[in-house]
Design an enzyme around this catalytic site. Structure first.
Site, PDB file in Angstrom:
ATOM      1  N   ASP A  71    -143.450 -44.557  70.292  1.00  0.00           N
ATOM      2  CA  ASP A  71    -142.057 -44.160  70.139  1.00  0.00           C
ATOM      3  C   ASP A  71    -141.417 -45.164  69.193  1.00  0.00           C
ATOM      4  O   ASP A  71    -141.502 -46.373  69.414  1.00  0.00           O
ATOM      5  CB  ASP A  71    -141.369 -44.221  71.515  1.00  0.00           C
ATOM      6  CG  ASP A  71    -140.359 -43.114  71.704  1.00  0.00           C
ATOM      7  OD1 ASP A  71    -139.495 -42.957  70.810  1.00  0.00           O
ATOM      8  OD2 ASP A  71    -140.414 -42.424  72.735  1.00  0.00           O
ATOM      9  N   GLU A 113    -137.344 -36.821  66.573  1.00  0.00           N
ATOM     10  CA  GLU A 113    -136.417 -36.238  67.535  1.00  0.00           C
ATOM     11  C   GLU A 113    -135.091 -36.150  66.803  1.00  0.00           C
ATOM     12  O   GLU A 113    -134.554 -37.156  66.360  1.00  0.00           O
ATOM     13  CB  GLU A 113    -136.279 -37.112  68.782  1.00  0.00           C
ATOM     14  CG  GLU A 113    -135.398 -36.432  69.840  1.00  0.00           C
ATOM     15  CD  GLU A 113    -134.522 -37.395  70.606  1.00  0.00           C
ATOM     16  OE1 GLU A 113    -134.113 -37.072  71.726  1.00  0.00           O
ATOM     17  OE2 GLU A 113    -134.210 -38.484  70.083  1.00  0.00           O
ATOM     18  N   HIS A 158    -138.662 -36.661  78.786  1.00  0.00           N
ATOM     19  CA  HIS A 158    -138.011 -37.583  79.722  1.00  0.00           C
ATOM     20  C   HIS A 158    -136.489 -37.457  79.737  1.00  0.00           C
ATOM     21  O   HIS A 158    -135.826 -38.181  80.470  1.00  0.00           O
ATOM     22  CB  HIS A 158    -138.417 -39.011  79.358  1.00  0.00           C
ATOM     23  CG  HIS A 158    -137.926 -39.383  77.987  1.00  0.00           C
ATOM     24  ND1 HIS A 158    -138.406 -38.790  76.833  1.00  0.00           N
ATOM     25  CD2 HIS A 158    -136.968 -40.233  77.583  1.00  0.00           C
ATOM     26  CE1 HIS A 158    -137.768 -39.274  75.800  1.00  0.00           C
ATOM     27  NE2 HIS A 158    -136.890 -40.161  76.213  1.00  0.00           N
ATOM     28  N   ASP A 159    -135.928 -36.597  78.905  1.00  0.00           N
ATOM     29  CA  ASP A 159    -134.469 -36.406  78.869  1.00  0.00           C
ATOM     30  C   ASP A 159    -134.051 -35.061  79.446  1.00  0.00           C
ATOM     31  O   ASP A 159    -132.857 -34.749  79.492  1.00  0.00           O
ATOM     32  CB  ASP A 159    -133.959 -36.440  77.413  1.00  0.00           C
ATOM     33  CG  ASP A 159    -134.128 -37.802  76.754  1.00  0.00           C
ATOM     34  OD1 ASP A 159    -134.132 -38.819  77.461  1.00  0.00           O
ATOM     35  OD2 ASP A 159    -134.244 -37.828  75.509  1.00  0.00           O
ATOM     36  N   ASP A 212    -137.273 -41.642  67.348  1.00  0.00           N
ATOM     37  CA  ASP A 212    -136.095 -41.427  68.183  1.00  0.00           C
ATOM     38  C   ASP A 212    -134.852 -41.165  67.328  1.00  0.00           C
ATOM     39  O   ASP A 212    -134.605 -41.868  66.348  1.00  0.00           O
ATOM     40  CB  ASP A 212    -135.892 -42.703  69.018  1.00  0.00           C
ATOM     41  CG  ASP A 212    -134.887 -42.535  70.145  1.00  0.00           C
ATOM     42  OD1 ASP A 212    -135.139 -41.718  71.046  1.00  0.00           O
ATOM     43  OD2 ASP A 212    -133.858 -43.238  70.134  1.00  0.00           O
TER      44      ASP A 212
HETATM   45  O1  TEU Z   1    -132.490 -39.210  73.078  1.00  0.00           O
HETATM   46  C1  TEU Z   1    -131.413 -38.799  72.295  1.00  0.00           C
HETATM   47  C2  TEU Z   1    -130.766 -37.495  72.636  1.00  0.00           C
HETATM   48  O2  TEU Z   1    -130.360 -36.812  71.752  1.00  0.00           O
HETATM   49  C3  TEU Z   1    -130.554 -36.995  73.995  1.00  0.00           C
HETATM   50  O3  TEU Z   1    -131.550 -36.245  74.536  1.00  0.00           O
HETATM   51  C4  TEU Z   1    -129.956 -38.056  74.853  1.00  0.00           C
HETATM   52  O4  TEU Z   1    -130.869 -38.498  75.805  1.00  0.00           O
HETATM   53  C5  TEU Z   1    -128.743 -37.603  75.596  1.00  0.00           C
HETATM   54  O5  TEU Z   1    -129.148 -36.824  76.656  1.00  0.00           O
HETATM   55  C6  TEU Z   1    -127.716 -36.904  74.782  1.00  0.00           C
HETATM   56  O6  TEU Z   1    -126.838 -36.243  75.645  1.00  0.00           O
HETATM   57  C7  TEU Z   1    -133.247 -40.309  72.687  1.00  0.00           C
HETATM   58  C8  TEU Z   1    -134.192 -40.700  73.797  1.00  0.00           C
HETATM   59  O7  TEU Z   1    -135.093 -39.652  74.027  1.00  0.00           O
HETATM   60  C9  TEU Z   1    -133.386 -41.074  74.998  1.00  0.00           C
HETATM   61  O8  TEU Z   1    -134.180 -41.312  76.124  1.00  0.00           O
HETATM   62  C10 TEU Z   1    -132.574 -42.293  74.626  1.00  0.00           C
HETATM   63  O9  TEU Z   1    -131.702 -42.621  75.676  1.00  0.00           O
HETATM   64  C11 TEU Z   1    -131.756 -42.067  73.367  1.00  0.00           C
HETATM   65  O10 TEU Z   1    -132.479 -41.441  72.332  1.00  0.00           O
HETATM   66  C12 TEU Z   1    -131.282 -43.379  72.809  1.00  0.00           C
HETATM   67  O11 TEU Z   1    -132.358 -44.103  72.295  1.00  0.00           O
END
Ligand code: TEU
Ligand code: CA
Length: 544
Positions: A97, A251, A320-321, A198
């Protein structure tokens, strides 16, 4: 020409919740090594590792304080080298990542940057407050509240699009870009096969003017998918990625199809593929936490748009989100097993590189927490505070958070029915779902009609099937909870076989009638022929 990363299934590991090896309740790298056989048995050829770098864990490792060191909770660099070696022996590649929009505020660069005279000052985005003693502009952070934090030491504000412990790097500074290239080379030289990048479409801020009024993220029009961002991606590819046999999946936050094409059309030499969110948000409003009614027809049109729109998709149903897919688009009670298989059928009959998130292959469900205090995610707590401030009643808040919280995907992997679910012999860092006695890897491994067995079957079926991997996508039917699409060879795509497949999926508890002809090749309920009658959450794949 086909690329190796188009052929493989990627398995995402969220290290702290995957496998604990030393009883401290936190998953770790030796734990991952001990599960390589299971990953191989599933049929995955690549692991994407969520961050294992040194981090104070304000956002579970997405706040990195040293890109060249390992979080001691997870192990050591020797463990990491060992993982790379052992994975390679199993024929599995590792993707790291790459979190480069921001660092931790505990990163050495940021600590030095707090001094106005330091050469590191310009590594981050520092601004004076407004004359009225307010932040420099009205931008809001993804984790709620102002995107600016005042730092007493130099009497200025710094920008953080996420948590205040995640200061944004300044991509107007060429030195920052050089630092990032070095970090990428460091890992590629160790043998990693690429990066999941990310929030990679928001790294370059093109202006710092106030944002337009909106209920979502204020200011985003000044930094989403900017020209400067494209330029940096091309530079990283030319100077680093192109020198290795690797890939980059981005992402990309709030990305639309036009932006996505510019970010990952192969001729532009930026990303190889990217994660969009549209297909998981057909029942969400602007702010992901607010639900709306699910319509299968809407899902089909979103799938068609992206399947047809991009040269190459990165497709996922969980990470994971996100909430667990069986709890989101399936049914995690009566039709748990069947709906998990129906969703798996959808995923593995779409085009693109497939990403599976740990636990998805056994149909893990959303958490069973009963109150907010059991949640760890900073985003859930912040959104709760914000909703409270604007007067949303406690019951509604809990209901929404329950459905959308990122912790839904972060409860420990359920390996067995033993105490600790085979995840830990100690006290887990976050609660284990009590359904682990019923839903666990060990139980499903022993059964040839389990969700796990079905995933394995799908992966094998797809591996030998160019139409499913590379063929065109055509929506053919949508009525009530039922959708159907066809996969077939089209001129100019990479598919070489002439076979056509029709995929019929029922997203509802109601039986339905949908008549199509063809030879049954896959069924999630063990049918041997299809007569047009679909049961609840049934999936049927016909060769036509
Ligand atoms: O996620 C960024 C993102 O766009 C979203 O999914 C975020 O988690 C949030 O829910 C927006 O409402 C990435 C990572 O996957 C996430 O785990 C991190 O917290 C984030 O970036 C910051 O690095
Ligand atoms: Ca541990």
């Amino acid at each position: 020409m086909k690329k190796w990363w188009q052929e493989e299934v990627v398995y995402q590991i969220y290290p702290r919740s995957f496998q604990d090896s030393n009883g401290d309740g936190i998953g770790d790298i030796p734990g991952i090594i001990s599960r390589l056989d299971e990953i191989k048995a599933l049929g995955a050829g690549i692991i994407w590792l969520s961050p294992v770098y040194k981090s104070p864990d304000a956002d579970n490792g997405y706040d990195i304080s040293d890109y060249r060191d390992i979080n001691p909770k997870f192990g050591t660099m020797a463990d990491m080298d060992n993982l790379l070696k052992k994975a390679a022996e199993c024929g599995i590649k590792i993707v790291m990542d790459l979190v480069i929009n921001h660092t931790s505020d505990e990163h050495e660069w940021f600590q030095k940057s707090r001094d106005k005279e330091s050469p590191y000052r310009d590594y981050y985005i520092w601004r004076k407050g407004s004359p009225k003693g307010k932040p420099p502009n009205n931008w809001t952070a993804f984790f709620m509240g102002s995107a600016w934090e005042y730092d007493k030491k130099s009497s200025e504000y710094y920008l953080h699009l996420f948590h205040k412990k995640q200061p944004d790097l300044n991509y107007h500074n060429p030195k920052v870009i050089e630092e990032i290239k070095d970090i990428m080379r460091f890992w590629l030289d160790k043998g990693v096969a690429g990066f999941r990048c990310d929030v990679i479409n928001i790294i370059y801020k093109s202006s710092f003017a106030d944002g337009k009024p909106t209920l979502a993220i204020r200011g985003i029009e000044h930094y989403k998918s900017t020209e400067g961002n494209h330029r940096i991606l091309r530079e990283l590819r030319r100077d680093v990625l192109d020198k290795y046999d690797c890939f980059a999946v981005g992402e990309t936050v709030m990305v639309d199809l036009d932006e996505a094409k510019l970010l990952c059309d192969s001729g532009r030499k930026e990303l190889d593929m990217l994660f969009y969110f549209d297909h998981l948000e057909v029942d969400r409003r602007i702010a992901r936490y607010i639900p709306k009614k699910f319509h299968a027809r809407k899902l089909l049109s979103v799938l068609a748009k992206w399947q047809q729109g991009l040269e190459w998709n990165a497709f996922y149903l969980e990470n994971h989100d996100q909430p667990r897919i069986v709890s989101h688009y399936g049914d995690d009670s009566r039709y748990w097993e069947r709906s998990a298989k129906m969703l798996a059928t959808m995923q593995f009959t779409l085009g693109g590189t497939m990403f599976i998130y740990q636990g998805q292959e056994i149909g893990m469900t959303n958490f069973d927490f009963t109150e907010l205090s059991q949640l760890k995610d900073v985003e859930s707590h912040n959104i709760n505070a914000l909703m409270k401030r604007i007067g949303i009643p406690a019951k509604t808040r809990w209901h929404w958070i329950n459905q959308a919280s990122r912790d839904n995907a972060r409860t420990p992997m359920q390996w067995s029915s033993e105490a600790g679910a085979g995840f830990t012999s100690g006290n887990p860092w976050i609660g284990i779902n009590k359904n682990y006695k019923k839903i666990n890897y060990q139980e499903q491994k022993a059964r040839n009609d389990s969700i796990l067995a079905y995933y394995k079957q799908l992966i094998v079926f797809r591996a030998g099937n160019d139409t499913l991997k590379y063929g065109g996508f055509k929506p053919v039917y949508a009525k009530g909870g039922v959708i159907a699409y066809q996969r077939e060879k089209v001129e100019g795509n990479l598919s070489t076989d002439d076979e056509k497949y029709l995929v019929i999926l029922n997203f509802s508890k109601k039986a339905a009638r949908a008549v199509f002809n063809g030879t049954l090749v896959l069924s999630n309920i063990g049918r041997d022929k299809y007569d047009g009658e679909l049961e609840a959450y049934e999936a049927v794949v016909l060769r036509v």
